[in-house]
Motif scaffolding. Sequence first.
Motif, PDB file in Angstrom:
ATOM      1  N   GLU A 148       0.834  -1.205   0.000  1.00  9.22           N
ATOM      2  CA  GLU A 148       0.000   0.000   0.000  1.00  9.22           C
ATOM      3  C   GLU A 148       0.867   1.253   0.000  1.00  9.22           C
ATOM      4  O   GLU A 148       0.589   2.216  -0.727  1.00  9.22           O
ATOM      5  CB  GLU A 148      -0.935   0.009   1.211  1.00  9.22           C
ATOM      6  CG  GLU A 148      -2.083  -0.970   1.106  1.00  9.22           C
ATOM      7  CD  GLU A 148      -2.940  -1.024   2.372  1.00  9.22           C
ATOM      8  OE1 GLU A 148      -2.717  -0.203   3.294  1.00  9.22           O
ATOM      9  OE2 GLU A 148      -3.837  -1.881   2.425  1.00  9.22           O
TER      10      GLU A 148
ATOM     11  N   GLU B 139       2.416   1.688  -3.420  1.00  3.11           N
ATOM     12  CA  GLU B 139       1.408   2.161  -4.369  1.00  3.11           C
ATOM     13  C   GLU B 139       1.141   3.653  -4.159  1.00  3.11           C
ATOM     14  O   GLU B 139       1.056   4.418  -5.121  1.00  3.11           O
ATOM     15  CB  GLU B 139       0.116   1.356  -4.178  1.00  3.11           C
ATOM     16  CG  GLU B 139      -0.813   1.421  -5.365  1.00  3.11           C
ATOM     17  CD  GLU B 139      -1.975   0.454  -5.207  1.00  3.11           C
ATOM     18  OE1 GLU B 139      -3.118   0.932  -5.267  1.00  3.11           O
ATOM     19  OE2 GLU B 139      -1.728  -0.751  -5.017  1.00  3.11           O
ATOM     20  N   LYS B 140       1.046   4.052  -2.895  1.00  2.00           N
ATOM     21  CA  LYS B 140       0.816   5.468  -2.578  1.00  2.00           C
ATOM     22  C   LYS B 140       1.990   6.315  -3.072  1.00  2.00           C
ATOM     23  O   LYS B 140       1.788   7.369  -3.691  1.00  2.00           O
ATOM     24  CB  LYS B 140       0.653   5.630  -1.064  1.00  2.00           C
ATOM     25  CG  LYS B 140       0.442   7.047  -0.619  1.00  2.00           C
ATOM     26  CD  LYS B 140       0.369   7.135   0.891  1.00  2.00           C
ATOM     27  CE  LYS B 140       0.307   8.586   1.334  1.00  2.00           C
ATOM     28  NZ  LYS B 140       0.457   8.707   2.780  1.00  2.00           N
TER      29      LYS B 140
ATOM     30  N   GLU C 191       4.096   5.579  -5.465  1.00  2.00           N
ATOM     31  CA  GLU C 191       4.083   5.598  -6.934  1.00  2.00           C
ATOM     32  C   GLU C 191       3.071   6.613  -7.449  1.00  2.00           C
ATOM     33  O   GLU C 191       3.351   7.353  -8.396  1.00  2.00           O
ATOM     34  CB  GLU C 191       3.756   4.208  -7.480  1.00  2.00           C
ATOM     35  CG  GLU C 191       4.898   3.229  -7.387  1.00  2.00           C
ATOM     36  CD  GLU C 191       4.527   1.829  -7.837  1.00  2.00           C
ATOM     37  OE1 GLU C 191       3.348   1.604  -8.203  1.00  2.00           O
ATOM     38  OE2 GLU C 191       5.410   0.967  -7.822  1.00  2.00           O
ATOM     39  N   ARG C 192       1.878   6.645  -6.835  1.00  2.00           N
ATOM     40  CA  ARG C 192       0.859   7.622  -7.247  1.00  2.00           C
ATOM     41  C   ARG C 192       1.361   9.039  -7.026  1.00  2.00           C
ATOM     42  O   ARG C 192       1.223   9.906  -7.898  1.00  2.00           O
ATOM     43  CB  ARG C 192      -0.437   7.400  -6.472  1.00  2.00           C
ATOM     44  CG  ARG C 192      -1.285   6.269  -7.018  1.00  2.00           C
ATOM     45  CD  ARG C 192      -2.687   6.293  -6.425  1.00  2.00           C
ATOM     46  NE  ARG C 192      -2.699   6.288  -4.969  1.00  2.00           N
ATOM     47  CZ  ARG C 192      -2.872   5.219  -4.214  1.00  2.00           C
ATOM     48  NH1 ARG C 192      -3.085   4.050  -4.766  1.00  2.00           N
ATOM     49  NH2 ARG C 192      -2.862   5.313  -2.898  1.00  2.00           N
ATOM     50  N   GLU C 193       1.955   9.274  -5.851  1.00  2.34           N
ATOM     51  CA  GLU C 193       2.477  10.611  -5.554  1.00  2.34           C
ATOM     52  C   GLU C 193       3.567  11.002  -6.547  1.00  2.34           C
ATOM     53  O   GLU C 193       3.609  12.142  -7.013  1.00  2.34           O
ATOM     54  CB  GLU C 193       3.019  10.664  -4.128  1.00  2.34           C
ATOM     55  CG  GLU C 193       1.941  10.649  -3.062  1.00  2.34           C
ATOM     56  CD  GLU C 193       2.500  10.589  -1.654  1.00  2.34           C
ATOM     57  OE1 GLU C 193       3.746  10.557  -1.479  1.00  2.34           O
ATOM     58  OE2 GLU C 193       1.699  10.564  -0.704  1.00  2.34           O
TER      59      GLU C 193
ATOM     60  N   PHE D  61       3.912   9.890  -9.585  1.00  5.69           N
ATOM     61  CA  PHE D  61       3.270  10.113 -10.880  1.00  5.69           C
ATOM     62  C   PHE D  61       2.622  11.493 -10.915  1.00  5.69           C
ATOM     63  O   PHE D  61       2.783  12.240 -11.888  1.00  5.69           O
ATOM     64  CB  PHE D  61       2.225   9.025 -11.159  1.00  5.69           C
ATOM     65  CG  PHE D  61       1.505   9.210 -12.451  1.00  5.69           C
ATOM     66  CD1 PHE D  61       2.127   8.948 -13.652  1.00  5.69           C
ATOM     67  CD2 PHE D  61       0.186   9.671 -12.465  1.00  5.69           C
ATOM     68  CE1 PHE D  61       1.472   9.130 -14.852  1.00  5.69           C
ATOM     69  CE2 PHE D  61      -0.476   9.858 -13.657  1.00  5.69           C
ATOM     70  CZ  PHE D  61       0.159   9.595 -14.854  1.00  5.69           C
ATOM     71  N   VAL D  62       1.909  11.847  -9.836  1.00  8.73           N
ATOM     72  CA  VAL D  62       1.256  13.161  -9.769  1.00  8.73           C
ATOM     73  C   VAL D  62       2.306  14.263  -9.838  1.00  8.73           C
ATOM     74  O   VAL D  62       2.137  15.258 -10.556  1.00  8.73           O
ATOM     75  CB  VAL D  62       0.399  13.273  -8.484  1.00  8.73           C
ATOM     76  CG1 VAL D  62      -0.033  14.700  -8.226  1.00  8.73           C
ATOM     77  CG2 VAL D  62      -0.809  12.358  -8.582  1.00  8.73           C
ATOM     78  N   LYS D  63       3.403  14.074  -9.124  1.00  9.39           N
ATOM     79  CA  LYS D  63       4.470  15.081  -9.135  1.00  9.39           C
ATOM     80  C   LYS D  63       5.067  15.204 -10.530  1.00  9.39           C
ATOM     81  O   LYS D  63       5.330  16.317 -11.000  1.00  9.39           O
ATOM     82  CB  LYS D  63       5.553  14.698  -8.117  1.00  9.39           C
ATOM     83  CG  LYS D  63       6.569  15.783  -7.904  1.00  9.39           C
ATOM     84  CD  LYS D  63       7.494  15.443  -6.759  1.00  9.39           C
ATOM     85  CE  LYS D  63       8.435  16.596  -6.493  1.00  9.39           C
ATOM     86  NZ  LYS D  63       9.307  16.340  -5.359  1.00  9.39           N
TER      87      LYS D  63
END
Length: 170
Positions: free
Chosen positions: A105, A108-109, A111-113, A115-117
């Motif tokens: 988890e 994944e968090k 990776e999302r952060e 990607f957003v950055k």
Amino acid sequence: MPPKKPAAAPKGPRVATRGAAGAKKTNVAVKPSPKAGGPVPKKGVAPAQKGKGTSPAKAAAPEKSQKKVWTKEDEAARKIQTGYRGYRARKLLQLKKKEKEEYLELMEKLEREAFVKLVKMEQAKAEEERQKMEEERRRLREAFVKLVKMEQAKAEEERQKMEEERRRLR
């Protein structure tokens, strides 16, 4: 469970020696050399006195260890230990699964952060590029307007000269 047998201790005193390369070797058993050729007495044991109640048969016969018989108590202890070890293994497995889930988890968090950055960085770069292009267009438009005004001024000046010329010729 039957008790475990202790590891047999080497006979004789332990002496530290050095090998050929000079490395220190330890725990090397060395047999004691008897001084007078007779048996060497053990430390802490008084030498046997002749004729005082010790029979040669008892002194020569080594003690025989009796083999432990597996009892109901041993079986019960084994079952308890097996059950507890299984319980502990299940709990440990459950804990490891939970830790793995939390780790996944978290990854994944992250990776999302990330990607957003990355997307935000690309958007900022695109915005900066758009502003540069807009500034370039504005500059070119101003230069074009200035050039058009200069041409219009020239054309007006020439028109006035031609009108003056025509008036003079008339």
